[in-house]
Structures are given as structure tokens and as C-alpha cells.
Design an enzyme around this catalytic site. Structure first.
Site, PDB file in Angstrom:
ATOM      1  N   HIS A   1       2.557  26.156  -6.580  1.00 42.81           N
ATOM      2  CA  HIS A   1       2.876  27.225  -6.841  1.00 42.81           C
ATOM      3  C   HIS A   1       1.828  28.105  -7.507  1.00 42.81           C
ATOM      4  O   HIS A   1       1.398  28.240  -8.826  1.00 42.81           O
ATOM      5  CB  HIS A   1       4.088  27.529  -8.210  1.00 42.81           C
ATOM      6  CG  HIS A   1       4.861  28.779  -7.766  1.00 42.81           C
ATOM      7  ND1 HIS A   1       5.909  29.631  -8.737  1.00 42.81           N
ATOM      8  CD2 HIS A   1       5.224  29.502  -6.666  1.00 42.81           C
ATOM      9  CE1 HIS A   1       6.529  30.252  -8.716  1.00 42.81           C
ATOM     10  NE2 HIS A   1       5.779  30.525  -7.127  1.00 42.81           N
TER      11      HIS A   1
ATOM     12  N   HIS B   1      13.850  25.600  -1.969  1.00 41.95           N
ATOM     13  CA  HIS B   1      12.741  26.432  -2.333  1.00 41.95           C
ATOM     14  C   HIS B   1      12.504  25.999  -3.682  1.00 41.95           C
ATOM     15  O   HIS B   1      12.282  24.991  -4.320  1.00 41.95           O
ATOM     16  CB  HIS B   1      13.816  27.564  -3.467  1.00 41.95           C
ATOM     17  CG  HIS B   1      12.764  28.383  -4.239  1.00 41.95           C
ATOM     18  ND1 HIS B   1      12.091  28.464  -5.101  1.00 41.95           N
ATOM     19  CD2 HIS B   1      11.738  29.331  -3.091  1.00 41.95           C
ATOM     20  CE1 HIS B   1      11.672  29.724  -5.372  1.00 41.95           C
ATOM     21  NE2 HIS B   1      10.876  30.302  -3.757  1.00 41.95           N
TER      22      HIS B   1
END
Length: 606
Positions: A193, A147
Site C-alpha cells: 500500500h 480490496h
């Protein structure tokens, strides 16, 4: 033992190792003397040696082969394999090498035999080779999945780097996630991110690193999940970049879709691209800069079952939408769309159950957060299992795990989720389970799902882990002893004034009625603890049970110290007396620390 000495200074304590004793000097005033115990073979090892040598003092190659086949239940062991074992043992213990034809004239003493049993590379608890059937379709396997694979630390402010991706691939991870965003000038693509303080890395660096390291650890396919926040022009740039860097490694379905996933064997040395719809693309009419609600309603723990199912009743088959037709008012760039091997869909009106029950004629992937999965499994577990018999299900950590922690993966595996996406850069018990689970099958990153998850009974029902299954297997575990800490740790690492006080904890993690834990007694002041304790675990769903082992050092005044851990799928355990290597908190194997254990399982005849 040859006499030698070593001083280790820790606060006011000196440790002197001389001959067969450790001397802990306290406050510079007086010594405490502790004998260094030599690791001798347990009674079971002595008994096995005596039995297979017919009471003699030497074990021949033929007798060792008989021991391996009968006692260790290793039906694949051969005479050549036994000769290879003996060569390794004599080379390591006696520092000389014998030619193949001379091996038959070499015999094991009891010390040689015990040495062999305690070598995890020669006598480990699992098969080190790929041994699962790899000719089934992709969705028949659990897949080692990361992830936010580019992050080096926490989810909010750490660096994004291709080195994190390389590390994951070298550890056997097969699923890599990349979040794609425009750079500040809107003319190129970077990975980060989004909406955090993480520093970006260029997409081209990530792609090049994936190509160079994709198949270092495993030849089986790498799946790159793309969460793209791009306009069609930048999507086209991504497509050009992927084709230029990956070339023939890319798997692209000729029709653009696959009715059924290809076999894992046929996908060797292939890279597959998969889409993950970002939040702002989930509605078809959003303008640039707008965001929509999450894919599914973020149900809190206060929601009732009636509320959770109410939305489902409002849906129809037309409420399922492909990502290909989503975007900022545009259709995805055609050259980009053509490269997508695994397509992801979403529900327009936030109905999860409806999506799970839709009959779609093409193989798909669906993503759920850990919270969504937990809620869904409590209400319609069978729908999830049935969905994974045709499609891929990916489960990812909830957004509040900003420290890059992880969730317990067992609930996802129990319901057939193939891609349980983890933050690989952290550590913790959940990640230990993930590491241990995927050390199986040669560490290739793909584990064949058990038959019970891919089948239906005569009534058409699928597996339900919550049913009161009968006990089907009894696992018996003996923890004989441990060793290696005095080689891998300083003499005052665990206790400033004396040798460590070790004990071992054993956990079964699996179906609710299988989950349990036990522990050995504490062995005081001993670097080579000897327990020789047996534990029995009745198992209802052994196919999905994990054996987690953790060694702790007892501390009377503070939290017990960590001494090593491992996790092994019960279905992968080799029977017999085995050397079990232990790992540190980050999943790195200790050089010397290991346990000597025995595993037996007695299936119940139904």
C-alpha cells in the site's frame, strides 16, 4: 444423559455439570442449580411428523419424500436423495451404516426426524450447489471482490503477504487487488500500500499463490485488478512474469479489447487482468514524481447538487481517456497492454456523469469510492444502473478507513455495481453481509444479478430503488429455537453466575421501504432457548433484500454479548423448516451453534 462432570474456573466461580444440571458455585460459598433443558421438537415439527406418517410412530422413505416435496417445497428432492438423507442420519445418530438396499427398511422416529431437520448440511436454508444460470456475460453477475487483498491488517502499518490472498481465494473471493510499485533499486516489482508503513511482498509470490489457490474453492474466473505505479520497463517485467506463471490460465482477448464481456461459464479456470489507473497517471503530461488530483472531485457533504452537476455540463465525449495511453509521459508497454482483459478508463476533467452516459463500443470497468457512489446515486441513480447493464462498476472503501473497516454494500448492489471491493481481513456487520451474500450459489463467488437490474421497461427506463414500489412478496419467518452454544463455548462465557439469556434479532436490509428489524423475547438461563415466534416482512424488492440474523445474550449491567450471526439473500431462502448455521464475528462457522427456523413467502398477485 450419562453422568459426568467438568470444572471450569472463572474468577471465583466453579461450574459443575452433573447429570442433567449445571451447578454454578459462587464465591466458593454456595451453589446455584440450573436444569439442562433437552432440545425437544417444536409443535410444528411434531405436527408435520404426525401428518406425513398419518398418525403413525414411524416415517418411511416415501413419507419423508412427500414431506420434502410438499412441506419443504423442494421439487428437486428425489427418492435417492431421501435415502441418502436417511443413511446419514442413521450413521450419525446410531453410529452404524446400512447398505443402500437396506435403507427402504429403515424408518424415522420422531427423534430421527427432528435430528434431520436440525442438521444444516442436510437441511440448510440455501441451496449448497451452483444453481444460477452461468452462461450470461460477466457483467450480469455480482462478483465477490477484495480490496487491497495483500494486507493482513490495517491500511497503514500492517504486513503485506501472499497468505492474505490465499485466505481470500479459499473463501471464494474472485476479485483480487494488487498495488504494484518499484522496489528500492527500481529493478523489480513489489506489492504494498503505497506511501504507508506497510511492509512489501514480492509480486512473484503473489502471482504464484494466486495460481496455486485460484480454483480451490470455485472454478469460475479470478479477476486481478492491478493498480500499477510502474514505468514501461517494469510493466514489461510484470507481463513476462504473468505469462511465465499463469500460462494458458490467462484470458487475453485476441483484439486486445472486447465489445461484450464473455460468459462466466466460458471463463472457467481463467485468470483475467484488469487495470486501475493510479492517481499520478490520470493526466497525460505529468512528469515522474508528480501527482494529480483524484479521478473525480472529492465532493464533501456540503456540496450542493448544482455544484455537483456543474462540472458535467462542461464535458464532451472526447473527455474520456483510456488508461492505455496514460503514464509518465509514455504509452503502456505493449506486451503488458496485450494481457489486459478488462480495461479501465477515466475522465480527464473529472466528470462522472459524462462517463456514465458515454456510449462506448467496448466493455469497460469504472471504479468509484463509496463516497462518490453515495453522492452519484443521490443525483443520477438511473445513469449508474444503465451503465452497469453494459459495463463493470467497482466500488471501493474510502481512504479514511485505515482500520480496514467496510461500508454497507447494499447501496452498491441496489444500483447494479458488480464488484463491491471489501477489506476481507477485518470484521463487522458490513463484512457479515458480504460473507452471507456470497455463500449463495454454492459459494462460487458469482451471483446472477436479478432481471430488474438488467432490463428496461416499455419507456426505456431502468430500475430505480427509490420509487414507491408496491409490496410484491410477504416473507414469514418463525424462529423456533437455538442450540449448540454449550458445545462451542465455556459454561461461563456469557454469564459468570448462570446460563445465558439469549434473544434473536432479525433484520431486513434492502430497498429503503423494505429495511426493518425485529427481535424475539429473551429466554433466561437456558443454553437451548425456545422462542417459537413468527415475524412478517412485506417486501417491495425481494430480489435485493437480505435477511440478517444475530443472536445476542442479554446483559443487565453491560453491553449484550454476541452469540452468532448470519446473513442470507431472501431470494435464496429455501422454504420450510430449516437449520440455520451461525458464524462468529470473523465469519467463521461455529461447529455446533444453529437455529431452527421456518421460512414461507406468499407472492402477491399483481
Amino acid at each position: 444423559m450419562d453422568k459426568y462432570y467438568r470444572y471450569i474456573i472463572a474468577d471465583h466461580v466453579s461450574v459443575v455439570q452433573m447429570g442433567s444440571y449445571n451447578y454454578y458455585k459462587m464465591f466458593g460459598c454456595f451453589n446455584r442449580k440450573f436444569k439442562i433443558s433437552e432440545s425437544g421438537p417444536p409443535p410444528d415439527v411434531r405436527e408435520a411428523f404426525w401428518r406425513y406418517t398419518a398418525g403413525g410412530g414411524q416415517m418411511t422413505a416415501d413419507q419423508l419424500l412427500k414431506f420434502m416435496v410438499q412441506h419443504q417445497e423442494d421439487s428437486n428432492c428425489t427418492a435417492v436423495g431421501v435415502e441418502d438423507i436417511m443413511q446419514h442420519v442413521f450413521h450419525r445418530r446410531h453410529h452404524h451404516h446400512h447398505h443402500h438396499q437396506e435403507t427402504k427398511n429403515l424408518n424415522f422416529t420422531l427423534e430421527d426426524f427432528f435430528y434431520f431437520l436440525f442438521q444444516d448440511d442436510l437441511n440448510g436454508p440455501i441451496n449448497p450447489q451452483v444453481h444460477h444460470d452461468m452462461t450470461a456475460p460477466l457483467h450480469h453477475y455480482f462478483i465477490y471482490t477484495g480490496h487491497n487483498s495483500y494486507l493482513t491488517g490495517n491500511q497503514l502499518s500492517s504486513d503485506c503477504s501472499e497468505t492474505a490472498i490465499v485466505r481470500a481465494l479459499e473463501n471464494g473471493v474472485r476479485g483480487i487487488e494488487l498495488d504494484l510499485w518499484p522496489n528500492s533499486s527500481k529493478d523489480n516489482v513489489q506489492v504494498l500500500h503505497g506511501r504507508t508503513l506497510t511492509t512489501p511482498v514480492t509480486l512473484i509470490k503473489c502471482f504464484k499463490s494466486i495460481k496455486e489457490h485460484a480454483f480451490v474453492k470455485s472454478p469460475y474466473p479470478v479477476i486481478i485488478t492491478l493498480e500499477d505505479h510502474l514505468n514501461p520497463e517494469l510493466q514489461a517485467r510484470v507481463a513476462e512474469m504473468a505469462i511465465r506463471i499463469f500460462g494458458d490460465l490467462l484470458y487475453c482477448p485476441e483484439s486486445g479489447y472486447v465489445e461484450d464481456f464473455p460468459t462466466v461459464e466460458s471463463l472457467k479456470h481463467k485468470i483475467m487482468l484488469s487495470t486501475k489507473p493510479p492517481k499520478e497517471y490520470l493526466g497525460s503530461n505529468h512528469e515522474e514524481g508528480e501527482t494529480s488530483s483524484p479521478k473525480y472531485k472529492d465532493y464533501s457533504d456540503d456540496d450542493t447538487e448544482a455544484e455537483f452537476e456543474a462540472d458535467d455540463k462542461q464535458e464532451s465525449d472526447s473527455d474520456y481517456e483510456d488508461y492505455d495511453n496514460c503514464g509518465r509521459g509514455n504509452v503502456a508497454a505493449p506486451e503488458y497492454k496485450r494481457l489486459i482483459a478488462i480495461h479501465a478508463g477515466n475522465a480527464k476533467k473529472k466528470s462522472l456523469r459524462q462517463v456514465l452516459r458515454l456510449r462506448i463500443d467496448r466493455a469497460r470497468r469504472l471504479s468509484l469510492s463509496e463516497h462518490e457512489l453515495k453522492r452519484a446515486t443521490s443525483l443520477y441513480a438511473s445513469d449508474i444502473v444503465r451503465f452497469t447493464q453494459k459495463h463493470l462498476l467497482r466500488v471501493y472503501p474510502k481512504g479514511t478507513r485505515v482500520t480496514s473497516s467496510n461500508f454497507c454494500p447494499i447501496i452498491a448492489w441496489m444500483h447494479g455495481a458488480q464488484m463491491v471491493a471489501f477489506n476481507m481481513q477485518g470484521y463487522g456487520k458490513a463484512l457479515w453481509m458480504m460473507h452471507g451474500f456470497f455463500r449463495a450459489n454454492g459459494g462460487c463467488g458469482y451471483l446472477k444479478k436479478p432481471h430488474l437490474l438488467m432490463s428496461k421497461n416499455s419507456m426505456g427506463d431502468v430500475f430505480n430503488p427509490k420509487l414507491p414500489w408496491p409490496v410484491r412478496v410477504t416473507l414469514k419467518v418463525i424462529v423456533y429455537m437455538g442450540d449448540g452454544w454449550r458445545l462451542d463455548f465455556s459454561h461461563t462465557h456469557f454469564d459468570t453466575y448462570s446460563p445465558p439469556d439469549f434473544y434473536t434479532k432479525i433484520y431486513i436490509i434492502g430497498a429503503p421501504l423494505d429495511t426493518t428489524e425485529s427481535k424475539t423475547r429473551i429466554i433466561e438461563d437456558d443454553w437451548a432457548p425456545y422462542w417459537d415466534q413468527e415475524f412478517t416482512f412485506p417486501l417491495r424488492v425481494p430480489e435485493l433484500a437480505l435477511l440478517r440474523i444475530e443472536v445476542r445474550e442479554y446483559d443487565r449491567s453491560d453491553k449484550d454479548d454476541f452469540g452468532g450471526q448470519t446473513c442470507i439473500p431472501v431470494s435464496e431462502l429455501r422454504r420450510g423448516i430449516r437449520a440455520v448455521p451461525l458464524y462468529d464475528k470473523k465469519g467463521r462457522k461455529f461447529k455446533s451453534v444453529r437455529l431452527l427456523m421456518r421460512f414461507r413467502s406468499n407472492p402477491f398477485v399483481q
